[in-house]
Write a protein that holds these residues in place. Structure first.
Motif, mmCIF file in Angstrom:
data_model
loop_
_atom_site.group_PDB
_atom_site.id
_atom_site.type_symbol
_atom_site.label_atom_id
_atom_site.label_comp_id
_atom_site.label_asym_id
_atom_site.label_seq_id
_atom_site.Cartn_x
_atom_site.Cartn_y
_atom_site.Cartn_z
ATOM 1 N N ASP A 193 -5.486 -4.938 -0.401
ATOM 2 C CA ASP A 193 -5.903 -6.290 -0.013
ATOM 3 C C ASP A 193 -6.543 -7.132 -1.137
ATOM 4 O O ASP A 193 -6.196 -8.065 -1.136
ATOM 5 C CB ASP A 193 -7.016 -6.041 1.122
ATOM 6 C CG ASP A 193 -6.450 -5.449 2.457
ATOM 7 O OD1 ASP A 193 -5.420 -5.720 2.550
ATOM 8 O OD2 ASP A 193 -7.340 -5.115 3.200
ATOM 9 N N GLY A 241 -7.845 -1.105 -1.336
ATOM 10 C CA GLY A 241 -7.992 -1.978 -2.526
ATOM 11 C C GLY A 241 -6.686 -2.691 -2.666
ATOM 12 O O GLY A 241 -6.637 -3.824 -3.263
ATOM 13 N N SER A 255 0.922 -1.308 0.083
ATOM 14 C CA SER A 255 -0.001 -0.068 -0.137
ATOM 15 C C SER A 255 1.066 1.208 0.084
ATOM 16 O O SER A 255 2.036 1.175 0.126
ATOM 17 C CB SER A 255 -0.710 0.131 1.151
ATOM 18 O OG SER A 255 -1.838 -0.817 1.358
ATOM 19 N N ALA A 256 0.119 2.361 -0.367
ATOM 20 C CA ALA A 256 0.939 3.568 -0.123
ATOM 21 C C ALA A 256 1.318 3.933 1.564
ATOM 22 O O ALA A 256 0.501 3.072 2.367
ATOM 23 C CB ALA A 256 0.077 4.704 -0.584
ATOM 24 N N GLU A 299 1.300 4.438 -3.878
ATOM 25 C CA GLU A 299 1.798 2.810 -3.968
ATOM 26 C C GLU A 299 3.151 2.721 -4.795
ATOM 27 O O GLU A 299 3.720 1.991 -4.388
ATOM 28 C CB GLU A 299 0.410 2.006 -4.680
ATOM 29 C CG GLU A 299 -0.342 1.612 -3.601
ATOM 30 C CD GLU A 299 -1.223 2.452 -3.016
ATOM 31 O OE1 GLU A 299 -1.238 3.421 -3.555
ATOM 32 O OE2 GLU A 299 -1.815 2.080 -2.202
HETATM 33 N N1 ASP Z 1 -3.681 3.200 -0.360
HETATM 34 C C1 ASP Z 1 -5.092 2.883 -0.551
HETATM 35 C C2 ASP Z 1 -5.978 3.366 0.500
HETATM 36 O O1 ASP Z 1 -5.494 3.951 1.460
HETATM 37 C C3 ASP Z 1 -5.293 1.457 -0.792
HETATM 38 C C4 ASP Z 1 -4.912 0.690 0.464
HETATM 39 O O2 ASP Z 1 -4.395 1.007 1.404
HETATM 40 O O3 ASP Z 1 -5.173 -0.564 0.470
HETATM 41 O O4 ASP Z 1 -7.233 3.506 0.400
#
Ligand code: ASP
Ligand code: MG
Length: 408
Positions: free
Chosen positions: A153, A151, A40-41, A73
């Motif tokens: 996941d 997303g 993820s970011a 990301e």
């Molecule tokens: N970076 C995105 C969010 O914060 C996706 C994730 O974290 O899964 O929604």
């Protein structure tokens, strides 16, 4: 053997964490696994990018929004690949477009339609660790899309499915799935195992462990998912197909949500078609109604109550006032101070008396139940918001959830 590991935003929240995650990945690789990592970011990054966009435009263009959000990301995957190189292993970072995660064209909420595994397989065969940017894909016309908040996941579970991975590990900042929120219930216990169905209920009822859609996909394709912490080596919670052992457990958890409000239409005529008029109107305005209650009347008039998400209240109010006029209600009441307390467990299917015990537990604590709804594996009660946490504690203890075997 292929293992997919997903690291959430808090697990790559700063450089020290990126380095420590890199070590864990390398350890997994050196145990003779082929490792695909989804990242993820960094925590807060997606929100920050979102807010930048809103400082530039009132309603940002959705294509450009996806272009912007996916950079969070990209930052994570590149840094992580570099950190792995420093540890002497080969890694390659990739965007959704580079892999070939093809989605439909719904920017911001895209659905995965196909995943090409050729490139990933090729890199794995070369002995590389593949680091995938989560939460993103691209359309057949190479436009960049995102899969909806949380997303990453979904990226991880979907990849685990197409790569036939032996396990999909979801690394986060908690040790796993608990019987209740440990901040509310001190002796909440980490579950060793939970079924997809239970996890879906718990996720929609306030346990923010995993994105719901990713659990649905896991369930559909039977992907074994392990939720665990990236900060320690504790065993996590396995999310898997329902089995006999789970049914014996009866109930798995108690959750609380405080994100709904109760709306009551007062004194509406108790005649056929009234509820239809009210809820058709709400449906037309795309308002999501959760719980509904209507009593049989003795006076030819009745009250209809229902709950909606707090975030939708503003939108709902004008609609419901119109509906009230149409059905000749005497008024509209809004109660913002409610809590929904839910008990979840697959064991409910084969045991009776679970609801009775939940209700009597609340009665003993003098907590009034304002609304009830049930599904095969869940019972929810709406109670006074001030008593929600006390209700959770009482139910947790009445069912002996801090112990391994629950009682009835
Ligand atoms: N970076 C995105 C969010 O914060 C996706 C994730 O974290 O899964 O929604
Ligand atoms: Mg996340």
């Amino acid at each position: 053997m292929v293992i997919v590991q997903k690291y959430g935003g808090t697990s790559v929240g700063d450089i020290e964490k990126v380095k420590s995650v890199a070590k864990r990945i390398v350890r997994t690789k050196r145990k003779k696994n082929q490792v695909v990592v989804v990242v993820s970011a960094p925590a807060g990054k997606t929100d920050e990018l979102n807010s930048l966009a809103h400082q530039v435009a009132k309603i940002p263009n959705q294509r450009e929004m996806d272009m912007l959000l996916t950079t969070g990301e990209q930052m994570s995957v590149a840094l992580l690949a570099m950190a792995i190189h420093e540890l002497g292993e080969d890694a390659v970072s990739m965007t959704g477009l580079q892999i070939g995660i093809t989605t439909n064209e719904k920017h911001g909420q895209a659905k995965i339609v196909d995943i090409n595994t050729d490139r990933i397989r090729r890199e794995l065969r070369k002995g590389k660790i593949v680091i995938v940017a989560g939460f993103q894909g691209s359309t057949s016309k190479n436009e960049i899309t995102t899969l909806g908040r949380g997303g990453s996941d979904l990226t991880a579970v979907a990849l685990a499915h197409v790569l036939k991975a032996s396990l999909c590990e979801i690394y986060t900042d908690v040790d796993g799935v608990y019987t209740s929120d440990p901040r509310i219930v001190k002796d909440a216990r980490k579950l060793d195992m939970i079924s997809y169905e239970e996890m879906l209920e718990m996720a929609s009822l306030g346990a923010k462990v995993m994105q719901s859609r990713s659990v649905e996909v896991g369930k559909k394709y039977n992907v074994p998912i392990m939720v665990r912490s990236s900060m320690n080596n504790n065993p996590g919670t396995l999310i898997t197909k329902e089995n006999k052992k789970m049914e014996q457990v009866l109930v798995s958890g108690v959750t609380i949500t405080e994100n709904e409000v109760k709306i009551t239409l007062l004194k509406v005529p108790d005649t056929p078609g009234i509820a239809a008029k009210v809820f058709e109107k709400l449906a037309k305005s795309d308002v999501n109604v959760d719980m509904i209650i209507q009593n049989k009347s003795t006076t030819n008039f009745t009250d209809i109550s229902f709950t909606v998400f707090k975030s939708e209240l503003k939108r709902t109010l004008p609609v419901i006032h119109q509906a009230a006029k149409i059905v000749k209600a005497s008024g509209v009441e809004v109660d913002k101070n409610i809590a929904k307390v839910s008990l979840v467990g697959v064991g409910m299917k084969s045991h009776s008396g679970v609801a009775a015990k939940m209700f009597s537990t609340l009665a003993k604590k003098k907590i009034n139940i304002e609304m009830i709804s049930t599904s095969e594996i869940k019972i929810s009660c709406v109670v006074d918001g001030k008593k929600g946490k006390a209700a959770v504690r009482a139910i947790h203890s009445a069912f002996g959830l801090s112990r391994r075997k629950t009682v009835i």
